[in-house]
Design a protein around this motif. Structure first.
Motif, mmCIF file in Angstrom:
data_model
loop_
_atom_site.group_PDB
_atom_site.id
_atom_site.type_symbol
_atom_site.label_atom_id
_atom_site.label_comp_id
_atom_site.label_asym_id
_atom_site.label_seq_id
_atom_site.Cartn_x
_atom_site.Cartn_y
_atom_site.Cartn_z
ATOM 1 N N LEU A 136 0.835 -1.200 0.000
ATOM 2 C CA LEU A 136 0.000 0.000 0.000
ATOM 3 C C LEU A 136 0.867 1.246 0.000
ATOM 4 O O LEU A 136 0.601 2.197 -0.748
ATOM 5 N N GLY A 137 1.908 1.256 0.822
ATOM 6 C CA GLY A 137 2.795 2.411 0.895
ATOM 7 C C GLY A 137 3.452 2.702 -0.443
ATOM 8 O O GLY A 137 3.578 3.866 -0.853
ATOM 9 N N ARG A 138 3.872 1.651 -1.140
ATOM 10 C CA ARG A 138 4.502 1.844 -2.442
ATOM 11 C C ARG A 138 3.510 2.384 -3.468
ATOM 12 O O ARG A 138 3.821 3.270 -4.263
ATOM 13 N N ALA A 139 2.298 1.851 -3.449
ATOM 14 C CA ALA A 139 1.273 2.315 -4.382
ATOM 15 C C ALA A 139 0.923 3.783 -4.120
ATOM 16 O O ALA A 139 0.760 4.571 -5.062
ATOM 17 N N LEU A 140 0.820 4.154 -2.853
ATOM 18 C CA LEU A 140 0.500 5.545 -2.501
ATOM 19 C C LEU A 140 1.607 6.494 -2.955
ATOM 20 O O LEU A 140 1.337 7.592 -3.460
ATOM 21 N N LYS A 141 2.834 6.069 -2.785
ATOM 22 C CA LYS A 141 3.955 6.898 -3.219
ATOM 23 C C LYS A 141 3.984 7.040 -4.735
ATOM 24 O O LYS A 141 4.169 8.149 -5.268
ATOM 25 N N ASP A 142 3.781 5.916 -5.442
ATOM 26 C CA ASP A 142 3.855 5.940 -6.899
ATOM 27 C C ASP A 142 2.739 6.762 -7.524
ATOM 28 O O ASP A 142 2.964 7.494 -8.501
ATOM 29 N N HIS A 143 1.518 6.621 -6.996
ATOM 30 C CA HIS A 143 0.360 7.231 -7.648
ATOM 31 C C HIS A 143 -0.043 8.583 -7.068
ATOM 32 O O HIS A 143 -0.690 9.374 -7.757
ATOM 33 N N LEU A 144 0.325 8.829 -5.803
ATOM 34 C CA LEU A 144 -0.100 10.070 -5.158
ATOM 35 C C LEU A 144 1.057 10.891 -4.591
ATOM 36 O O LEU A 144 0.842 12.022 -4.160
ATOM 37 N N GLY A 145 2.246 10.301 -4.553
ATOM 38 C CA GLY A 145 3.344 11.001 -3.891
ATOM 39 C C GLY A 145 3.110 11.148 -2.403
ATOM 40 O O GLY A 145 3.622 12.069 -1.768
ATOM 41 N N TYR A 146 2.362 10.211 -1.817
ATOM 42 C CA TYR A 146 1.950 10.275 -0.405
ATOM 43 C C TYR A 146 2.742 9.270 0.409
ATOM 44 O O TYR A 146 2.909 8.120 -0.016
ATOM 45 N N LYS A 147 3.197 9.688 1.586
ATOM 46 C CA LYS A 147 3.947 8.787 2.464
ATOM 47 C C LYS A 147 3.023 8.217 3.530
ATOM 48 O O LYS A 147 2.455 8.942 4.334
ATOM 49 N N LEU A 148 2.881 6.916 3.514
ATOM 50 C CA LEU A 148 2.020 6.229 4.480
ATOM 51 C C LEU A 148 2.689 6.207 5.846
ATOM 52 O O LEU A 148 3.814 5.724 5.986
ATOM 53 N N GLN A 149 1.986 6.709 6.862
ATOM 54 C CA GLN A 149 2.552 6.754 8.214
ATOM 55 C C GLN A 149 1.611 6.171 9.264
ATOM 56 O O GLN A 149 1.850 6.313 10.457
ATOM 57 N N HIS A 150 0.561 5.522 8.836
ATOM 58 C CA HIS A 150 -0.423 4.988 9.773
ATOM 59 C C HIS A 150 0.130 3.776 10.525
ATOM 60 O O HIS A 150 0.982 3.040 10.016
ATOM 61 N N LEU A 151 -0.369 3.584 11.718
ATOM 62 C CA LEU A 151 -0.016 2.432 12.529
ATOM 63 C C LEU A 151 -0.666 1.184 11.947
ATOM 64 O O LEU A 151 -1.875 1.161 11.691
ATOM 65 N N PHE A 152 0.137 0.138 11.724
ATOM 66 C CA PHE A 152 -0.352 -1.167 11.293
ATOM 67 C C PHE A 152 -0.077 -2.171 12.405
ATOM 68 O O PHE A 152 1.029 -2.228 12.938
ATOM 69 N N LEU A 153 -1.081 -2.966 12.732
ATOM 70 C CA LEU A 153 -0.902 -4.080 13.660
ATOM 71 C C LEU A 153 -1.193 -5.378 12.916
ATOM 72 O O LEU A 153 -2.164 -5.455 12.144
ATOM 73 N N ASP A 154 -0.367 -6.378 13.182
ATOM 74 C CA ASP A 154 -0.447 -7.632 12.447
ATOM 75 C C ASP A 154 -1.237 -8.665 13.243
ATOM 76 O O ASP A 154 -0.805 -9.093 14.322
ATOM 77 N N VAL A 155 -2.395 -9.058 12.714
ATOM 78 C CA VAL A 155 -3.214 -10.070 13.383
ATOM 79 C C VAL A 155 -2.473 -11.400 13.450
ATOM 80 O O VAL A 155 -2.698 -12.199 14.360
ATOM 81 N N ALA A 156 -1.554 -11.636 12.517
ATOM 82 C CA ALA A 156 -0.747 -12.860 12.549
ATOM 83 C C ALA A 156 0.222 -12.880 13.728
ATOM 84 O O ALA A 156 0.729 -13.946 14.095
ATOM 85 N N ASP A 157 0.520 -11.730 14.323
ATOM 86 C CA ASP A 157 1.310 -11.663 15.560
ATOM 87 C C ASP A 157 0.403 -11.671 16.792
ATOM 88 O O ASP A 157 0.726 -12.293 17.809
#
Length: 235
Positions: A136-157
């Motif tokens: 998602l972060g890469r797609a946002l950067k490529d298409h919007l020039g936006y840096k993803l900074q949201h907190l992600f928590l992994d349900v697998a952890d």
């Protein structure tokens, strides 16, 4: 460096409307000390062209919201992204997105901006979250020039942390669904997988409260401690 490289724009070319909307996206919230029940969570699943973090691309986004301790079915997100010159790989056969669906999809910049407006400042839950976060972060950067900074928590952890008695490690979403005996009628598309992840997360939040973990901040801290222990060498 090319003589004319300075003439190229430093980021994607966006319409004035998209730029304005981009500027009004809220800042990602810090981990909260509110209760797990009070927190608004966005549960995300992505379908991609493959598993290569640097080359593959996002094909579809599915998300649901957990709020007030329940899945809020009035808050759901689903988009298929247009992907030109796509070479279909095995993953496409799994999630069923064929050329016609992808050709009829949304403009990626528009879809990604719609999604970030849907997320707002909320933390994000996903199963194997680092993959979704990176893609998602890469797609946002490529298409919007936006840096993803949201907190992600992994349900697998979160699952093995809170359920150490479960006889499964390095398990996928299907294994945890089976272990908790969840009735899931559809899998392997972004919206269905996001919903299944949300159902699993609700069970885990209940387990967290039983173990005196009451806030997103406490949950994040416990996950980080657990991951450090998992990486520590055993003697």
């Amino acid at each position: 460096m090319s003589l004319f490289s300075w003439l190229r724009p430093s980021g994607p070319m966006l319409s004035g409307d998209l730029q304005l909307r981009l500027q009004h996206l809220p800042t990602a919230a810090e981990p909260s000390e509110c209760s797990l029940r009070e927190q608004r969570w966005v549960v995300l699943d992505l379908e991609t062209t493959g598993l290569n973090l640097n080359k593959d691309r996002v094909l579809s986004i599915g998300a649901v919201v957990i709020e007030d301790g329940a899945i809020d079915f009035s808050q759901q997100f689903e988009r298929t992204l247009q992907c030109s010159e796509l070479k279909l790989g095995p993953s496409v056969l799994i999630h069923g997105l064929g050329p016609s669906a992808i050709a009829a999809g949304s403009d990626p910049a528009q879809a990604l901006l719609d999604f970030m407006e849907f997320v707002g400042d909320s933390p994000v839950l996903a199963f194997h979250a680092p993959f979704d976060q990176h893609m998602l972060g890469r797609a946002l950067k490529d298409h919007l020039g936006y840096k993803l900074q949201h907190l992600f928590l992994d349900v697998a952890d979160i699952a093995p942390l809170l359920c150490p008695q479960a006889p499964i490690r390095e398990a996928g979403l299907d294994e945890w669904i089976d272990w908790f005996k969840l009735e899931v009628f559809e899998r392997h598309n972004a919206s269905a997988d996001a919903l299944a992840t949300a159902e699993l997360a609700l069970i885990l939040f209940s387990r967290a409260r039983q173990q005196q973990i009451h806030s997103p901040l406490e949950l994040l801290q416990r996950v980080r401690q657990w991951k450090r222990r998992q990486r520590a060498p055993s003697f």
